[in-house]
Design a protein around this motif. Structure first.
Motif, short mmCIF file in Angstrom:
data_model
loop_
_atom_site.label_atom_id
_atom_site.label_comp_id
_atom_site.label_asym_id
_atom_site.label_seq_id
_atom_site.Cartn_x
_atom_site.Cartn_y
_atom_site.Cartn_z
N ARG A 180 -12.07 6.13 8.39
CA ARG A 180 -10.92 5.64 9.17
C ARG A 180 -9.66 5.46 8.31
O ARG A 180 -8.55 5.71 8.75
N LYS A 181 -9.84 5.04 7.06
CA LYS A 181 -8.66 4.73 6.22
C LYS A 181 -8.25 5.88 5.31
O LYS A 181 -7.24 5.80 4.61
N GLY A 182 -9.04 6.94 5.26
CA GLY A 182 -8.75 8.02 4.30
C GLY A 182 -9.28 7.62 2.93
O GLY A 182 -10.26 6.90 2.81
N PHE A 226 -1.10 11.58 8.33
CA PHE A 226 -0.15 11.54 7.22
C PHE A 226 -0.19 10.14 6.63
O PHE A 226 -0.15 9.15 7.36
N SER A 227 -0.33 10.08 5.32
CA SER A 227 -0.32 8.74 4.74
C SER A 227 0.73 8.68 3.64
O SER A 227 0.77 9.54 2.77
N CYS A 228 1.61 7.70 3.76
CA CYS A 228 2.68 7.61 2.78
C CYS A 228 2.39 6.45 1.83
O CYS A 228 1.52 5.62 2.08
N ARG A 258 -1.66 4.87 -5.78
CA ARG A 258 -1.23 5.35 -4.46
C ARG A 258 -2.38 5.38 -3.45
O ARG A 258 -2.17 5.57 -2.26
N PHE A 259 -3.62 5.18 -3.94
CA PHE A 259 -4.78 5.18 -3.04
C PHE A 259 -5.23 3.77 -2.65
O PHE A 259 -6.24 3.60 -1.98
N ILE A 260 -4.49 2.74 -3.09
CA ILE A 260 -4.93 1.37 -2.77
C ILE A 260 -4.57 1.04 -1.32
O ILE A 260 -3.40 1.11 -0.92
N ASN A 261 -5.59 0.69 -0.55
CA ASN A 261 -5.38 0.36 0.87
C ASN A 261 -5.03 -1.11 1.05
O ASN A 261 -5.19 -1.93 0.14
N CYS A 314 -4.92 -1.20 11.73
CA CYS A 314 -5.53 -1.63 10.46
C CYS A 314 -7.05 -1.67 10.60
O CYS A 314 -7.58 -2.16 11.58
N PHE A 315 -7.73 -1.16 9.58
CA PHE A 315 -9.19 -1.18 9.57
C PHE A 315 -9.72 -1.93 8.35
O PHE A 315 -10.72 -1.54 7.77
N CYS A 316 -9.01 -2.99 7.94
CA CYS A 316 -9.45 -3.68 6.71
C CYS A 316 -10.75 -4.45 6.92
O CYS A 316 -11.42 -4.80 5.95
#
Ligand SMILES: C[S@@+](CC[C@H](N)C(=O)[O-])C[C@H]1O[C@@H](n2cnc3c(N)ncnc32)[C@H](O)[C@@H]1O
Length: 330
Positions: A180-182, A226-228, A258-261, A314-316
């Motif tokens: 879900r979050k990439g 797309f994830s920025c 850049r990959f930190i959710n 959000c899927f935290c």
């Protein structure tokens, strides 16, 4: 029995294949993932080289710029890695590149050259004798969110204990795919509370350019897939007024941070603005805000420092989850 001689046309084909192999090994690492996939389907030799480049890419997202390799791990779909340009330090206008070789068999010592050049610029301060254990005159931890380190105007070397954020990523990390979050950044070893994890690097933008890009990213994100990674950092005066604003865009060029959710409960990382003596600009660094176990995902709160016009889902999965990613307008 007479030895069978290779036919001239076979010999010629062998020479062509070797030449193709040598050229491809030089050129193909410069291709992005889509171009590499297209090239891979053209012939057997290129397919073989493309596969070894892909394997090298997913074995180290940091491509030799950090002291330890940072692999991609994907058990949920077919994406072997995420394509982006790597920069171990903030990128300014003249550092920006369209292309970067990634996955070649040659090793990259660029990071160490950069650090040596940076430290070699010393022009003197009081801390030539600092050793890290007994402290350093340049060290002045003002608050949990602001730290001071030795820098270009100090005589000490990279080994100085007051340069903890300047040696790159030295804890074991991996980039793990979530349905879900990439991609997300995870610990690949236990990380102790207070340990430095990584710096947030990317392109430094003017506020005007940051706003322009964010609008475009929001449009792209509303189409999905797309994830920025545009982060806005504000340093506040004791009065609460923002006194400094940094816009760091790691969407195209950045490092592993850049990959930190995001996590709505604040996550397990704290952000610290680090100023180094003699350096013009501060840097944004992540430290472990508590002990972190191996395989745990590293997260922080995007909170107010994230500029978005619309909130994405959000899927935290934290008990405090608000259901949408933070945004300035939500
Ligand atoms: C800085 S990137 C993080 C890396 C990203 N997951 C990737 O695959 O490249 C920020 C983006 O990740 C996704 N993301 C981050 N935290 C998330 C969360 N808690 N829930 C859902 N998506 C999240 C959103 O797409 C967001 O725009």
């Amino acid at each position: 029995m007479a030895e069978k001689r290779p036919r001239p046309e076979d010999q010629e084909a062998g020479v062509h294949e070797r030449a193709l192999f040598q050229c491809a090994d030089l050129i193909l690492p410069w291709l992005d993932s889509a171009e590499l996939a297209a090239t891979s389907s053209t012939c057997k030799t290129l397919n073989h080289i493309c596969r070894s480049i892909t394997a090298s890419r997913f074995s180290d997202a940091a491509r030799g710029f950090e002291p330890l390799p940072i692999p991609f791990v994907n058990a949920v779909d077919h994406h072997p890695y995420a394509y982006f340009l790597y920069t171990p330090a903030q990128a300014h206008g003249s550092d920006l590149r369209d292309r970067q070789a990634w996955g070649s068999t040659r090793t990259d010592s660029a990071r160490h050259e950069r650090l040596d050049a940076w430290v070699g610029d010393a022009c003197g301060c009081e801390c030539e004798r600092c050793d890290g254990d007994s402290g350093c005159p340049c060290s002045d931890l003002d608050s949990a969110e602001l730290a001071r380190e030795c820098g270009p105007s100090c005589w000490c070397s990279v080994e100085c204990g007051n340069r903890v954020t300047q040696g790159g990523v030295s804890v074991r990390l991996k980039i793990v795919r979530d349905r879900r979050k990439g991609w997300g950044l995870c610990a690949d070893e236990r990380i102790g509370r207070g340990q430095f994890v990584c710096e947030y690097t990317g392109e430094l933008l003017t506020t005007e350019e940051a706003r322009r890009r964010q609008q475009r990213y929001d449009q792209l994100a509303s189409g999905g897939r797309f994830s920025c990674a545009l982060l806005v950092v504000r340093e506040h005066l004791p009065s609460g007024k923002a006194c400094m604003r940094m816009n760091i865009d790691a969407t195209v060029m950045g490092n592993v941070s850049r990959f930190i959710n995001h996590s709505c409960d604040g996550g397990n990382l704290s952000t610290v603005i680090v100023r180094s003596s003699g350096a013009l600009l501060p840097r944004l660094c992540f430290f472990a805000s508590r002990d972190i176990q191996k395989d745990e995902e590293l997260t922080f709160s995007y909170g107010e420092i994230r500029l978005r016009s619309k909130g994405l889902q959000c899927f935290c999965d934290s008990p405090d989850c608000f259901g949408i990613l933070p945004s300035e307008n939500t």
